[in-house]
Design a protein around this motif. Structure first.
Motif, PDB file in Angstrom:
ATOM      1  N   LEU A 107       0.849  -1.185   0.000  1.00  0.00           N
ATOM      2  CA  LEU A 107       0.000   0.000   0.000  1.00  0.00           C
ATOM      3  C   LEU A 107       0.884   1.233   0.000  1.00  0.00           C
ATOM      4  O   LEU A 107       1.796   1.356   0.811  1.00  0.00           O
ATOM      5  CB  LEU A 107      -0.886  -0.019   1.261  1.00  0.00           C
ATOM      6  CG  LEU A 107      -1.990   0.993   1.347  1.00  0.00           C
ATOM      7  CD1 LEU A 107      -3.004   0.788   0.232  1.00  0.00           C
ATOM      8  CD2 LEU A 107      -2.692   0.868   2.697  1.00  0.00           C
ATOM      9  N   CYS A 108       0.616   2.144  -0.917  1.00  0.00           N
ATOM     10  CA  CYS A 108       1.393   3.383  -0.987  1.00  0.00           C
ATOM     11  C   CYS A 108       1.041   4.255   0.212  1.00  0.00           C
ATOM     12  O   CYS A 108      -0.136   4.549   0.434  1.00  0.00           O
ATOM     13  CB  CYS A 108       1.089   4.132  -2.277  1.00  0.00           C
ATOM     14  SG  CYS A 108       1.870   5.756  -2.371  1.00  0.00           S
ATOM     15  N   PRO A 109       2.045   4.690   0.984  1.00  0.00           N
ATOM     16  CA  PRO A 109       1.760   5.531   2.145  1.00  0.00           C
ATOM     17  C   PRO A 109       1.317   6.940   1.753  1.00  0.00           C
ATOM     18  O   PRO A 109       0.692   7.642   2.540  1.00  0.00           O
ATOM     19  CB  PRO A 109       3.105   5.567   2.889  1.00  0.00           C
ATOM     20  CG  PRO A 109       4.128   5.286   1.847  1.00  0.00           C
ATOM     21  CD  PRO A 109       3.466   4.403   0.836  1.00  0.00           C
ATOM     22  N   GLN A 110       1.582   7.324   0.515  1.00  0.00           N
ATOM     23  CA  GLN A 110       1.244   8.675   0.057  1.00  0.00           C
ATOM     24  C   GLN A 110      -0.215   8.780  -0.404  1.00  0.00           C
ATOM     25  O   GLN A 110      -0.950   9.630   0.038  1.00  0.00           O
ATOM     26  CB  GLN A 110       2.184   9.076  -1.089  1.00  0.00           C
ATOM     27  CG  GLN A 110       1.985  10.475  -1.608  1.00  0.00           C
ATOM     28  CD  GLN A 110       2.503  11.511  -0.634  1.00  0.00           C
ATOM     29  OE1 GLN A 110       3.407  11.255   0.132  1.00  0.00           O
ATOM     30  NE2 GLN A 110       1.917  12.688  -0.654  1.00  0.00           N
ATOM     31  N   CYS A 111      -0.612   7.883  -1.312  1.00  0.00           N
ATOM     32  CA  CYS A 111      -1.950   8.020  -1.921  1.00  0.00           C
ATOM     33  C   CYS A 111      -2.903   6.884  -1.574  1.00  0.00           C
ATOM     34  O   CYS A 111      -4.089   6.970  -1.861  1.00  0.00           O
ATOM     35  CB  CYS A 111      -1.830   8.143  -3.436  1.00  0.00           C
ATOM     36  SG  CYS A 111      -1.298   6.635  -4.281  1.00  0.00           S
ATOM     37  N   GLY A 112      -2.390   5.797  -0.974  1.00  0.00           N
ATOM     38  CA  GLY A 112      -3.262   4.706  -0.567  1.00  0.00           C
ATOM     39  C   GLY A 112      -3.584   3.707  -1.659  1.00  0.00           C
ATOM     40  O   GLY A 112      -4.414   2.827  -1.462  1.00  0.00           O
ATOM     41  N   ASN A 113      -2.957   3.822  -2.804  1.00  0.00           N
ATOM     42  CA  ASN A 113      -3.188   2.860  -3.878  1.00  0.00           C
ATOM     43  C   ASN A 113      -2.247   1.674  -3.736  1.00  0.00           C
ATOM     44  O   ASN A 113      -1.269   1.728  -3.003  1.00  0.00           O
ATOM     45  CB  ASN A 113      -3.002   3.532  -5.239  1.00  0.00           C
ATOM     46  CG  ASN A 113      -4.184   4.400  -5.594  1.00  0.00           C
ATOM     47  OD1 ASN A 113      -5.312   3.930  -5.609  1.00  0.00           O
ATOM     48  ND2 ASN A 113      -3.932   5.663  -5.857  1.00  0.00           N
ATOM     49  N   TYR A 114      -2.550   0.608  -4.471  1.00  0.00           N
ATOM     50  CA  TYR A 114      -1.761  -0.604  -4.420  1.00  0.00           C
ATOM     51  C   TYR A 114      -0.668  -0.567  -5.465  1.00  0.00           C
ATOM     52  O   TYR A 114      -0.819   0.004  -6.537  1.00  0.00           O
ATOM     53  CB  TYR A 114      -2.635  -1.830  -4.690  1.00  0.00           C
ATOM     54  CG  TYR A 114      -3.760  -1.980  -3.719  1.00  0.00           C
ATOM     55  CD1 TYR A 114      -3.512  -2.389  -2.418  1.00  0.00           C
ATOM     56  CD2 TYR A 114      -5.069  -1.706  -4.094  1.00  0.00           C
ATOM     57  CE1 TYR A 114      -4.547  -2.533  -1.513  1.00  0.00           C
ATOM     58  CE2 TYR A 114      -6.105  -1.850  -3.190  1.00  0.00           C
ATOM     59  CZ  TYR A 114      -5.837  -2.258  -1.903  1.00  0.00           C
ATOM     60  OH  TYR A 114      -6.851  -2.394  -1.020  1.00  0.00           O
TER      61      TYR A 114
END
Length: 130
Positions: A107-114
């Motif tokens: 999970l990207c900590p910046q935008c929440g996408n995978y």
């Protein structure tokens, strides 16, 4: 006048009545169709304005939330709703982490996408992945 001529004249008169009725019916259908189209245009315009209004409400709500998170004073009910938003956000993030683990993704900590486990950067926002 012969019987044939009477029949022909009666048929002509009947055809004329039918033609007039068909013309009136056609005008009514065209008028009704126009009315329906006009109402549809008005309903569409109403929905467009309602959507813009909802966007404005959403923007105001996000602004108030951000101000509350930055320490601005608001009523108890606003603070309660901000807490509710925080709780929901935490819940969503936990579920996203569970989903990412089950899909061999991170999970990207910046935008929440995978992103794939092997990715060094988020394909959505470009943030460095840990």
């Amino acid at each position: 006048m012969s019987d044939v001529n009477k029949i022909i004249n009666n048929l002509k008169a009947g055809a004329s009545v039918i033609a007039n009725e068909a013309e009136t019916l056609t005008r009514n259908v065209i008028s009704k169709s126009s009315d329906i189209a006009d109402r549809a245009k008005i309903n569409f315009a109403i929905r467009e304005i309602e959507n813009r209004l909802n966007d404005a409400y959403l923007f105001i709500g996000k602004c108030v939330y951000e101000q509350a998170k930055n320490g601005a004073e608001f009523s108890d009910d606003i603070r309660e709703k901000c807490g509710f938003i925080d709780g929901c956000t935490d819940e969503i993030n936990a579920l996203k982490k569970d989903l990412a683990a089950s899909k061999s993704t991170v999970l990207c900590p910046q935008c929440g996408n995978y992103a794939a486990e092997t990715s060094k950067f988020c394909p959505e926002c470009g943030a460095k992945l840990i």
